[in-house]
Write a protein that holds these residues in place. Structure first.
Motif, PDB file in Angstrom:
ATOM      1  N   VAL A  27       0.656  -1.248  -0.022  1.00 31.92           N
ATOM      2  CA  VAL A  27       0.070  -0.048  -0.128  1.00 31.92           C
ATOM      3  C   VAL A  27       0.849   1.245  -0.029  1.00 31.92           C
ATOM      4  CG1 VAL A  27      -1.615   1.388   1.370  1.00 31.92           C
ATOM      5  CG2 VAL A  27      -1.891  -1.123   0.901  1.00 31.92           C
ATOM      6  N   ARG A  28       1.860   1.157   0.824  1.00 29.19           N
ATOM      7  CA  ARG A  28       2.874   2.400   1.070  1.00 29.19           C
ATOM      8  C   ARG A  28       3.511   2.640  -0.239  1.00 29.19           C
ATOM      9  NH1 ARG A  28       3.026   4.739   5.808  1.00 29.19           N
ATOM     10  NH2 ARG A  28       2.297   3.443   7.796  1.00 29.19           N
ATOM     11  N   ILE A  29       3.933   1.397  -1.109  1.00 24.97           N
ATOM     12  CA  ILE A  29       4.610   1.487  -2.439  1.00 24.97           C
ATOM     13  C   ILE A  29       3.600   2.262  -3.635  1.00 24.97           C
ATOM     14  CG2 ILE A  29       5.579   0.321  -4.271  1.00 24.97           C
ATOM     15  CD1 ILE A  29       7.056  -1.447  -1.924  1.00 24.97           C
ATOM     16  N   ALA A  30       2.460   1.468  -3.355  1.00 21.59           N
ATOM     17  CA  ALA A  30       1.495   2.076  -4.346  1.00 21.59           C
ATOM     18  C   ALA A  30       1.277   3.759  -4.025  1.00 21.59           C
ATOM     19  CB  ALA A  30       0.134   1.442  -4.166  1.00 21.59           C
ATOM     20  N   GLY A  31       1.145   4.143  -2.845  1.00 19.19           N
ATOM     21  CA  GLY A  31       0.856   5.831  -2.857  1.00 19.19           C
ATOM     22  C   GLY A  31       2.083   6.469  -3.340  1.00 19.19           C
ATOM     23  N   LYS A  32       3.383   5.895  -3.162  1.00 18.72           N
ATOM     24  CA  LYS A  32       4.597   6.280  -3.576  1.00 18.72           C
ATOM     25  C   LYS A  32       4.434   6.694  -5.251  1.00 18.72           C
ATOM     26  CE  LYS A  32       9.474   5.943  -3.615  1.00 18.72           C
ATOM     27  NZ  LYS A  32      10.895   5.199  -3.523  1.00 18.72           N
ATOM     28  N   LEU A  33       4.333   5.118  -5.697  1.00 23.33           N
ATOM     29  CA  LEU A  33       4.216   5.291  -7.296  1.00 23.33           C
ATOM     30  C   LEU A  33       3.103   6.242  -7.859  1.00 23.33           C
ATOM     31  CD1 LEU A  33       4.590   1.539  -7.640  1.00 23.33           C
ATOM     32  CD2 LEU A  33       6.236   3.120  -8.156  1.00 23.33           C
ATOM     33  N   ILE A  34       1.882   6.306  -7.168  1.00 32.18           N
ATOM     34  CA  ILE A  34       1.043   7.339  -7.493  1.00 32.18           C
ATOM     35  C   ILE A  34       1.507   8.722  -7.477  1.00 32.18           C
ATOM     36  CG2 ILE A  34      -1.341   8.512  -6.951  1.00 32.18           C
ATOM     37  CD1 ILE A  34      -2.228   5.550  -6.139  1.00 32.18           C
ATOM     38  N   ASN A  35       2.134   9.212  -6.481  1.00 29.18           N
ATOM     39  CA  ASN A  35       2.685  10.378  -6.392  1.00 29.18           C
ATOM     40  C   ASN A  35       3.734  10.778  -7.170  1.00 29.18           C
ATOM     41  OD1 ASN A  35       1.142  11.721  -4.349  1.00 29.18           O
ATOM     42  ND2 ASN A  35       2.045  10.286  -2.884  1.00 29.18           N
ATOM     43  N   GLU A  36       4.541   9.792  -7.822  1.00 27.81           N
ATOM     44  CA  GLU A  36       5.429   9.903  -8.804  1.00 27.81           C
ATOM     45  C   GLU A  36       4.976  10.170 -10.251  1.00 27.81           C
ATOM     46  OE1 GLU A  36       8.012   6.309  -8.469  1.00 27.81           O
ATOM     47  OE2 GLU A  36       9.023   7.121  -6.435  1.00 27.81           O
ATOM     48  N   LYS A  37       3.908   9.311 -10.324  1.00 29.74           N
ATOM     49  CA  LYS A  37       3.262   9.585 -11.616  1.00 29.74           C
ATOM     50  C   LYS A  37       2.544  10.930 -11.764  1.00 29.74           C
ATOM     51  CE  LYS A  37       2.356   4.877 -13.082  1.00 29.74           C
ATOM     52  NZ  LYS A  37       1.821   4.423 -14.458  1.00 29.74           N
ATOM     53  N   LEU A  38       1.865  11.319 -10.702  1.00 24.15           N
ATOM     54  CA  LEU A  38       1.128  12.778 -10.552  1.00 24.15           C
ATOM     55  C   LEU A  38       2.485  13.600 -11.057  1.00 24.15           C
ATOM     56  CD1 LEU A  38      -0.991  12.345  -7.409  1.00 24.15           C
ATOM     57  CD2 LEU A  38      -1.539  12.771  -9.654  1.00 24.15           C
ATOM     58  N   LYS A  39       3.521  13.500 -10.154  1.00 27.33           N
ATOM     59  CA  LYS A  39       4.580  14.547 -10.536  1.00 27.33           C
ATOM     60  C   LYS A  39       5.085  14.437 -11.967  1.00 27.33           C
ATOM     61  CE  LYS A  39       9.237  15.861  -8.923  1.00 27.33           C
ATOM     62  NZ  LYS A  39      10.302  15.245  -8.112  1.00 27.33           N
ATOM     63  N   SER A  40       5.227  13.214 -12.477  1.00 27.20           N
ATOM     64  CA  SER A  40       5.737  13.293 -13.743  1.00 27.20           C
ATOM     65  C   SER A  40       4.719  13.806 -14.879  1.00 27.20           C
ATOM     66  CB  SER A  40       5.897  11.680 -14.146  1.00 27.20           C
ATOM     67  OG  SER A  40       6.079  11.435 -15.483  1.00 27.20           O
ATOM     68  N   TYR A  41       3.600  13.238 -14.722  1.00 32.56           N
ATOM     69  CA  TYR A  41       2.526  14.221 -15.510  1.00 32.56           C
ATOM     70  C   TYR A  41       2.448  15.750 -15.324  1.00 32.56           C
ATOM     71  CZ  TYR A  41       0.440   9.803 -16.947  1.00 32.56           C
ATOM     72  OH  TYR A  41       0.418   8.526 -17.343  1.00 32.56           O
ATOM     73  N   LYS A  42       2.485  16.273 -14.153  1.00 31.37           N
ATOM     74  CA  LYS A  42       2.560  17.689 -13.886  1.00 31.37           C
ATOM     75  C   LYS A  42       3.702  18.324 -14.695  1.00 31.37           C
ATOM     76  CE  LYS A  42       2.644  21.093 -10.399  1.00 31.37           C
ATOM     77  NZ  LYS A  42       2.593  21.332  -8.840  1.00 31.37           N
ATOM     78  N   GLU A  43       5.018  17.740 -14.365  1.00 33.81           N
ATOM     79  CA  GLU A  43       6.125  18.130 -15.385  1.00 33.81           C
ATOM     80  C   GLU A  43       5.974  18.061 -16.638  1.00 33.81           C
ATOM     81  OE1 GLU A  43       9.224  15.994 -13.422  1.00 33.81           O
ATOM     82  OE2 GLU A  43       9.229  17.317 -11.757  1.00 33.81           O
ATOM     83  N   GLN A  44       5.503  16.977 -17.123  1.00 36.64           N
ATOM     84  CA  GLN A  44       5.660  16.626 -18.461  1.00 36.64           C
ATOM     85  C   GLN A  44       4.250  17.417 -19.267  1.00 36.64           C
ATOM     86  OE1 GLN A  44       4.685  12.185 -19.339  1.00 36.64           O
ATOM     87  NE2 GLN A  44       4.936  12.733 -21.514  1.00 36.64           N
TER      88      GLN A  44
END
Length: 95
Positions: A27-44
């Motif tokens: 669950v913690r890894i899933a949360g981290k991955l979601i946040n990483e994808k959010l950051k990536s899309y925001k930047e991209q």
């Protein structure tokens, strides 16, 4: 089965939840991955709207899940065919 009360931060919001101890790391890894994808899309894409970003992440995750399921179906079918072939060979050798 023991449950833990944890908090996961996604898109600057905290979500309390109860999870099995055996699921906590996932669950913690899933949360981290979601946040990483959010950051990536925001930047991209230069998108700041969190709802749009979350929708894009949800869509991306579902596409990935569907692709994985299709791959598993192909693997399952291949395994089934190979087992059937082996059963046929074994049946022929017994006779």
């Amino acid at each position: 089965m023991e449950e833990l009360s944890i908090k996961i931060r996604i898109a600057d919001r905290e979500y309390p939840m109860k999870v099995k101890r055996s699921d906590e790391e996932r669950v913690r890894i899933a949360g981290k991955l979601i946040n990483e994808k959010l950051k990536s899309y925001k930047e991209q894409f230069g998108i700041d709207d969190k709802q749009d970003l979350l929708a894009m992440v949800a869509f991306d995750c579902l596409v990935d899940k569907m692709a994985a399921e299709e791959t598993h179906q192909v693997i399952d079918q291949t395994v089934f065919e190979k087992v059937s072939q082996l059963n046929h060979i074994v049946s022929q050798s017994i006779l």
